[in-house]
Design an enzyme around this catalytic site. Structure first.
Site, short mmCIF file in Angstrom:
data_model
loop_
_atom_site.label_atom_id
_atom_site.label_comp_id
_atom_site.label_asym_id
_atom_site.label_seq_id
_atom_site.Cartn_x
_atom_site.Cartn_y
_atom_site.Cartn_z
N CYS A 29 -13.26 -14.61 -1.48
CA CYS A 29 -12.05 -15.41 -1.45
C CYS A 29 -11.39 -15.41 -2.83
O CYS A 29 -11.96 -14.91 -3.80
CB CYS A 29 -12.34 -16.84 -1.00
SG CYS A 29 -13.35 -17.78 -2.17
N ASP A 59 15.95 -0.36 -0.61
CA ASP A 59 16.14 1.08 -0.49
C ASP A 59 17.38 1.34 0.37
O ASP A 59 17.77 0.50 1.18
CB ASP A 59 14.89 1.70 0.14
CG ASP A 59 15.08 3.16 0.46
OD1 ASP A 59 15.43 3.92 -0.45
OD2 ASP A 59 14.88 3.53 1.64
N ASP A 80 11.35 1.79 3.65
CA ASP A 80 10.81 2.35 4.89
C ASP A 80 10.07 3.65 4.70
O ASP A 80 9.48 4.17 5.65
CB ASP A 80 11.94 2.58 5.90
CG ASP A 80 12.81 3.78 5.52
OD1 ASP A 80 13.07 3.95 4.31
OD2 ASP A 80 13.21 4.53 6.42
N ASP A 96 8.75 4.67 -0.95
CA ASP A 96 8.88 3.25 -1.25
C ASP A 96 7.53 2.55 -1.36
O ASP A 96 7.47 1.40 -1.80
CB ASP A 96 9.70 2.54 -0.15
CG ASP A 96 11.10 3.11 -0.02
OD1 ASP A 96 11.72 3.37 -1.07
OD2 ASP A 96 11.57 3.29 1.12
#
Length: 739
Positions: free
Chosen positions: A23, A430, A629, A633
């Site tokens: 964690c 983008d 996308d 990127d």
């Protein structure tokens, strides 16, 4: 020994594995302990991979010293294996962990439901009902909830408290009080305090959250794995005067290689013979293939489209652009700043304080009252302070928000992304496939006098039907959709980067750019002015001529999505700075930016530069969102505080991002940020209520009002109040479904 990197800059960095971290508080604890060593200047732990990175001064920390530091706080040191870890084995190990958690939850849920039904039923009274409740609850608490109690005991052993401490204390208290009511009911003078349902449901809810977290954490590996899958396994190399197919690992700098149409380029290099068009969208984000000739550079893993060429290898192995992108994604995913965990920080002092108050209450009432009163008041303090509402405050709101986001087509990977999105200052977007459609289409055409559209489009489409270029496909699709018939073409010839020529019904037809037709002595007249205007609008112009007489010009572009301008406007109204970052040329980028209302534009950037743009804003203290996308990127999506991946984009971009927009709509970025803001407002309300509940409830349970009202709060009433606080938190969280 820990693994050290080879570069001079990284020569003072060591990496090793830390077993036992599970964690964010574990990560923080390990980093703090490592920084206590005087020779270490910085330390970071990647929760997904369990890999620790430390930077040091002159003296190299010994592996034994590191092992002792980790052993002291309850973790284990482990060397990084010398050979690469088998990806399939690692994937199977993660799946096995997920299955174990799923099995615990699958068994715990029906048992907890049975307990809830028995407790809530007012018409059914079973003989030995409390024993039946005990029978169903014990496996939920002590088998399904074993990891929670183990973590709490581990924290207690090393003198600290975390959320598992609070959960274990609340669950254990509810179970143990219920157990006394079952085994020795004579201890209680009033109604028996049976709260098995509370203990069971706390465990189930926490297990569900842990399962979702493990699933999200496992996906962090997939982005890198899918990138590596793009690397070809072999290459066609010319050695000793003949062509050989060799494994990619045997390719060395300077080797001459051959690439044919439809093949991926194996490594980075420079063309010395032939020409082609190459799809570099994975690197530049540009949807149009790029013409490549002698002297041009080609990038490994990009796709060769039309021609055959030979090139010399310039970069191989870890030096290729693809491998550098893999490294960027891995580093960015492992270096994100840990998000604040308010409940964990509170747990560090809340639990000891509550226990102290319960002991003081017991002693005071023992001295002024009876042992029975002392015991009842101390138990009431523990029960009313049970941190159910505190533990539910964040996960309840986050889970409701994630469900609501999914209904909108917004898939949020984890609570951290949801919590961070509302703090964003800058959103980088983008262009190709994000603001635009990502697919070239015909947008305009203009004919000269005496030529109709059937003749113009028919000639162009018939000729372009023999080309593999995406612009050609756009022209053909447009003509076919308008019902035009394609005619036979003879003597077809493609000129890379310029256009195509052929003979239709004995007439010589040319389709291409202005230079192509000008070289063929075709006068284009006023159509050049039209084409220049289209260029300012980010459109590509195709001139069409027949027998050296121009027929007209056709505009092809990657059009802006209908919702992009409104999405940009919404983000700006939120007070966010919106910046376009693209690998396209400056003129095209500026034209698209004007259409959607973006003033800040950074064009002609490569993947590492996109990630650097994110870092540039982050270095000024701003929180950055990235929307994209493509593979190009992915590093920026991973580096950003929140990465928004367009759902129609590559799987790699989706895995690198924190939020996936299934509907491919830029408007959903604004919806996700608005959902984050409402969620955080709800979480703060929940936490405030939980704290106020304990602030007022604990003194009441301790009997501070006894001298006024002459009444103590029975444990049963304390449990009712505790349950009411949890229900209130959940109900407040459910309001998020209305957004």
């Amino acid at each position: 020994m820990p693994t050290s990197t080879n570069s001079e800059q990284a020569a003072r960095e060591l990496r090793f594995l830390v077993e036992g971290v599970h964690c964010a508080s574990c990560v923080s604890r390990v980093e703090q302990a490592l920084l206590e060593l005087p020779e270490i200047t910085s330390a970071s732990v990647n929760l997904a991979t369990r890999e620790a990175r430390i930077a040091f001064r002159e003296d190299v920390p010994s592996d034994e010293g590191l092992r002792q530091v980790l052993d002291r706080i309850g973790y284990r040191y482990q060397d990084i294996p010398r050979k690469s870890i088998d990806r399939e084995s690692a994937r199977q190990a993660r799946q096995a962990t997920f299955r174990r958690q799923a099995i615990r939850l699958t068994i715990a849920v029906p048992l907890a439901v049975i307990v809830m039904v028995l407790r809530m039923s007012q018409t059914i009274t079973l003989p030995g009902e409390n024993w039946l409740l005990l029978l169903f609850t014990a496996p939920v608490v002590f088998w399904a909830g074993l990891p929670i109690f183990s973590s709490a005991m581990k924290a207690l052993k090393h003198g600290r408290a975390n959320m598992d401490t609070l959960i274990a204390m609340g669950t254990g208290t509810a179970f143990c009080i219920s157990l006394t009511g079952t085994l020795v009911p004579q201890l209680w003078t009033d109604e028996l305090p049976i709260h098995y349902d509370t203990a069971a449901m706390i465990v189930v809810f926490i297990l569900l959250g842990r399962l979702l977290e493990e699933r999200a954490k496992g996906k962090t590996f997939q982005a890198v794995e899918k990138m590596l899958d793009l690397q070809v396994n072999s290459a066609h190399v010319i050695r000793e005067g003949r062509e050989q197919e060799l494994p990619i690992a045997e390719i060395t700098v300077g080797d001459p290689l051959i690439v044919r149409p439809g093949e991926r380029i194996p490594v980075d290099g420079t063309i010395y013979e032939g020409s082609s068009t190459v799809d570099e969208s994975m690197i530049t984000g540009e949807s149009m293939p790029v013409a490549k000739n002698v002297g041009d550079e080609v990038i490994g893993a990009t796709l060769n489209k039309t021609g055959c060429f030979r090139f010399r290898a310039d970069r191989t192995g870890s030096q290729t652009v693809l491998q550098q992108i893999v490294g960027l994604v891995s580093d960015a995913q492992g270096s994100k700043a840990p998000i604040s965990r308010l409940a964990d920080r509170v747990a560090g002092f809340f639990v000891p304080v509550v226990i102290g108050i319960a002991l003081i209450t017991f002693v005071v009432w023992w001295s002024i009252g009876s042992p029975d009163q002392a015991f009842l008041t101390a138990v009431s303090v523990l029960i009313i302070a049970c941190p159910c509402a505190l533990g539910l405050a964040t996960p309840a709101a986050v889970m409701v928000a994630m469900g609501r986001g999914a209904e909108h087509g917004i898939l949020i990977r984890d609570g951290e992304a949801l919590e961070t999105a509302h703090k964003l200052d800058v959103v980088l977007i983008d262009k190709t496939g994000t603001i635009t459609m990502g697919q070239p289409t015909v947008t305009d055409y203009r004919m000269v006098s005496g030529v109709d559209e059937t003749r113009l489009l028919g000639c162009a489409a018939s000729l372009e039907n023999h080309s593999e270029h995406p612009i050609a496909a756009a022209v053909v699709d447009y003509a076919v959709n308008r019902g035009l018939e394609l005619t036979t073409v003879n003597d077809f010839q493609a000129v890379a980067g310029q256009g195509v020529r052929g003979t239709i019904a004995g007439n010589i037809v040319l389709v291409g750019n202005a230079t192509f037709l000008r070289d063929a002595s075709v006068e284009m007249g006023e159509l050049t002015d039209v084409a220049e205007q289209w260029t300012d609008q980010a459109k590509t112009s195709l001139f069409v001529s027949e027998n050296s007489i121009v027929l007209g010009v056709i505009a092809v572009a990657d059009p802006v999505k209908p919702t992009s301008a409104n999405a940009v406007s919404r983000l700006q109204r939120f007070g966010l700075q919106v910046v376009m970052v693209t690998g396209d040329d400056q003129r095209t980028a500026d034209a698209i930016a004007r259409q959607v209302g973006i003033e800040d534009v950074t064009a002609q950037v490569l993947p590492d530069q996109k990630a650097e743009e994110v870092k540039r804003f982050q270095r000024t203290g701003q929180r950055v969102g990235m929307v994209g996308d493509g593979i190009n990127d992915a590093p920026a999506l991973a580096q950003a505080n929140v990465g928004f991946a367009i759902g129609a984009g590559t799987d790699i971009a989706i895995e690198a991002g924190n939020v996936t927009l299934v509907n491919n709509d830029l408007n959903d970025v604004a919806v996700a940020i608005q959902l984050s803001r409402r969620t955080m407002r709800t979480i703060k309300q929940n936490l405030l209520f939980a704290f106020m509940y304990n602030l007022l409830g604990i003194p009441l349970a301790a009997g501070v009002l006894f001298s006024t009202v002459h009444m103590l709060l029975p444990p049963m009433f304390a449990a009712v109040a505790m349950a009411a606080s949890s229900i209130s938190v959940v109900m407040n969280s459910l309001r998020l479904r209305e957004c």
